[in-house]
Every structure is written in structure tokens, then in C-alpha cells.
Write an enzyme that holds these catalytic residues in place. Sequence first.
Site, PDB file in Angstrom:
ATOM      1  N   HIS A  18       0.824  -1.229   0.000  1.00 61.10           N
ATOM      2  CA  HIS A  18       0.000   0.000   0.000  1.00 61.10           C
ATOM      3  C   HIS A  18       0.854   1.275   0.000  1.00 61.10           C
ATOM      4  O   HIS A  18       0.317   2.366  -0.179  1.00 61.10           O
ATOM      5  CB  HIS A  18      -0.930   0.036   1.221  1.00 61.10           C
TER       6      HIS A  18
ATOM      7  N   ASP B  23      -2.851 -10.312  -2.764  1.00 62.02           N
ATOM      8  CA  ASP B  23      -3.430  -9.854  -1.499  1.00 62.02           C
ATOM      9  C   ASP B  23      -4.903  -9.473  -1.752  1.00 62.02           C
ATOM     10  O   ASP B  23      -5.261  -9.081  -2.860  1.00 62.02           O
ATOM     11  CB  ASP B  23      -2.651  -8.626  -1.011  1.00 62.02           C
TER      12      ASP B  23
ATOM     13  N   HIS C 243      -6.464  -6.972  -0.714  1.00 65.11           N
ATOM     14  CA  HIS C 243      -6.595  -5.520  -0.896  1.00 65.11           C
ATOM     15  C   HIS C 243      -5.803  -5.095  -2.138  1.00 65.11           C
ATOM     16  O   HIS C 243      -4.706  -5.621  -2.376  1.00 65.11           O
ATOM     17  CB  HIS C 243      -6.060  -4.792   0.339  1.00 65.11           C
TER      18      HIS C 243
ATOM     19  N   ASP D  42      -4.760 -12.697   2.895  1.00 61.52           N
ATOM     20  CA  ASP D  42      -5.999 -12.261   3.546  1.00 61.52           C
ATOM     21  C   ASP D  42      -7.235 -12.454   2.670  1.00 61.52           C
ATOM     22  O   ASP D  42      -8.337 -12.053   3.055  1.00 61.52           O
ATOM     23  CB  ASP D  42      -5.884 -10.797   4.019  1.00 61.52           C
TER      24      ASP D  42
END
Length: 310
Positions: free
Chosen positions: A124, A161, A163, A242
Site C-alpha cells: 500500500h 493480497d 486488498h 488475507d
Amino acid sequence: MYFFSHPRFQDHSMGSGHPECPERLVAIEEALKAKALWPQLDHQVAKPVDMKVLELAHTQDLLQRLALPVPLGTYEFIDPDTCMNAQTYEAMLLASGAVLQAVDAVMTDKTRHAFCAVRPPGHHAERAASMGFCFVNHIALAALYARKKYKLTRVAVIDFDVHHGNGTEDILANEEGVLMVSSFQQDIYPGSGSKPKGENMVNVPLRAGAGSAEIASMLEHHWIPQLEGFEPQLLLISAGFDAHREDPLAGLAWTEDDYARITDALVQVANAFCTGRIVSSLEGGYCLDALGRSVSSHIASLLKPSLRAA
Ligand SMILES: [Zn+2]
């Protein structure tokens, strides 16, 4: 296969109860030991990245802010979910250092595959901003480092991931010689990804509940044809776990078998085009038990002799 870790990765903490916690690495180690994978790994200790190298991916302004000392026992907040303690800066330098050492190891044929069990994670972190549990972006940095140091003209980044890897996209969008393929649950943090920022971005948003069938379709119709067309010289994986059905932070329905299937497919691409060169680095994964099982599954695939290049 090289496995990078460092005791200091566990000193970085964002406070008790925070999901991105030091126990994640303990869970991974315990799971690898339980599955008898631990002794099969060639264990390496991370060294810190050179500050100058970090400027390939980040602004001087961000790096100077991150370098400001944080007093012992206090937290410096970057956003409501992301903060630094006194050890964060060192852990962050070691994490980037591990990924670059891993690139060196696969590019000089010391090993075919490397996994970096690092934290804090990185995907991120944008060029000018830390966010979302991430301070600097190890995988984006590794792509730029590999391009520069080894004169590679085709580096592939894969991000699974749950996200969207907004930071990696921010740093690598329209970067010559880089292709990024990613999957993520749409409309959750950080909210980006549905509109790719560059022509070298292959973004596959997934609806809540997506599992094995959607993964098979994504591999067949998006990731694998794009990767094969690109003919990568190196694969860099932002390995977040995740998207697992047991993860508390998101709503996809992946299992550890899905991580094996994805890894097998990526190994086949790496074997076909770049003698198996893969560097994988830990991103998310917050159900400790599922994280341990999923990383084990990913690593078991990377260790599979049947998939090794001839
Ligand atoms: Zn994540």
C-alpha cells in the site's frame, strides 16, 4: 529455496490488538515446522537496504519523515490504522533489504525461488506516502532495483493480497519493462484498482465470496495469457494471504489449496521463461491459523520437485 527472516521483524508493533502483529511471523514459523517444511528451507538473515536505493521507489521527503526517531514506548501515527514504534524504521529497512537480497540470490542463480517472511508489509506504500500498515514498498522497489542492477527489460509483479496494491500501482504504473497482474476484493480498502492507472496494469477485481471458480477464470483469462505474452525475466510476488475464507479483514473465500494452485501456475510461467526465478514477499494475512496454513501451502508449491525447470 531461500527463506529470509530477521528477529527484528517482530519488534515492529502497532499496538496490542492490531491485526498486523508480530505473532503473524510466529504463526508462519510454527506452521512450516508442523508441516516439516522448515528444514527444507535455506534460511537467510536479512540485511538493511541502503537508503540511497530506497530513493528508486520513494520521495526523499517521505524517507526523511520515516527516519525521524520515535521515542521508546510511543507510537507515531501515519493514518488511523498505521503507526510506527521505535523499532519500525529498522524493521522496514530490513524488510526491503531482504527482498533485494532475494532478487540478488535468484538473479545470480544461488537459488531459484525465495520467500521473504517480512513485516511491515509494503504494497500500500505509494511513492510519496505510507499507508495501510505499509511504510515503504518492498516489491515495487525490487522491480525497479532488478531493472536497474540486472538490466532486465521484463519484470512481472503479481499481487494476490485481498486488498488492491495501490502503492505498487502508484510506483509502477506506466513504468517501462514492468507488468503487474493483481487480484483483489472490489470496493474494500483502499478503494482503488477498478480503473487501472497504466497500460501495464492487469487488475482483476473480485466480488465478495469469490473462491476457486473465480480464481481459475482469472488465471485462465487474465493472468496467465498476460504473463506468457510478456515473457518475464523475473517474477515478484506480493503474497498476501488475507483472501482466505477465515480472514477477518475481508470477504473472499479462498483456501490454502487455492494458494497452491496459484503458486503452481506462477511456477510454470517462471519455469517456461526465466529458469524459475521467483521472489515472493509476505503482505497481508490476519487469521493466524489460516495464514500459517496458506504460507505453508505457497511454500510447499515452491518446493515441489515436479514443477522445477529441467
Ligand atoms: Zn491485505
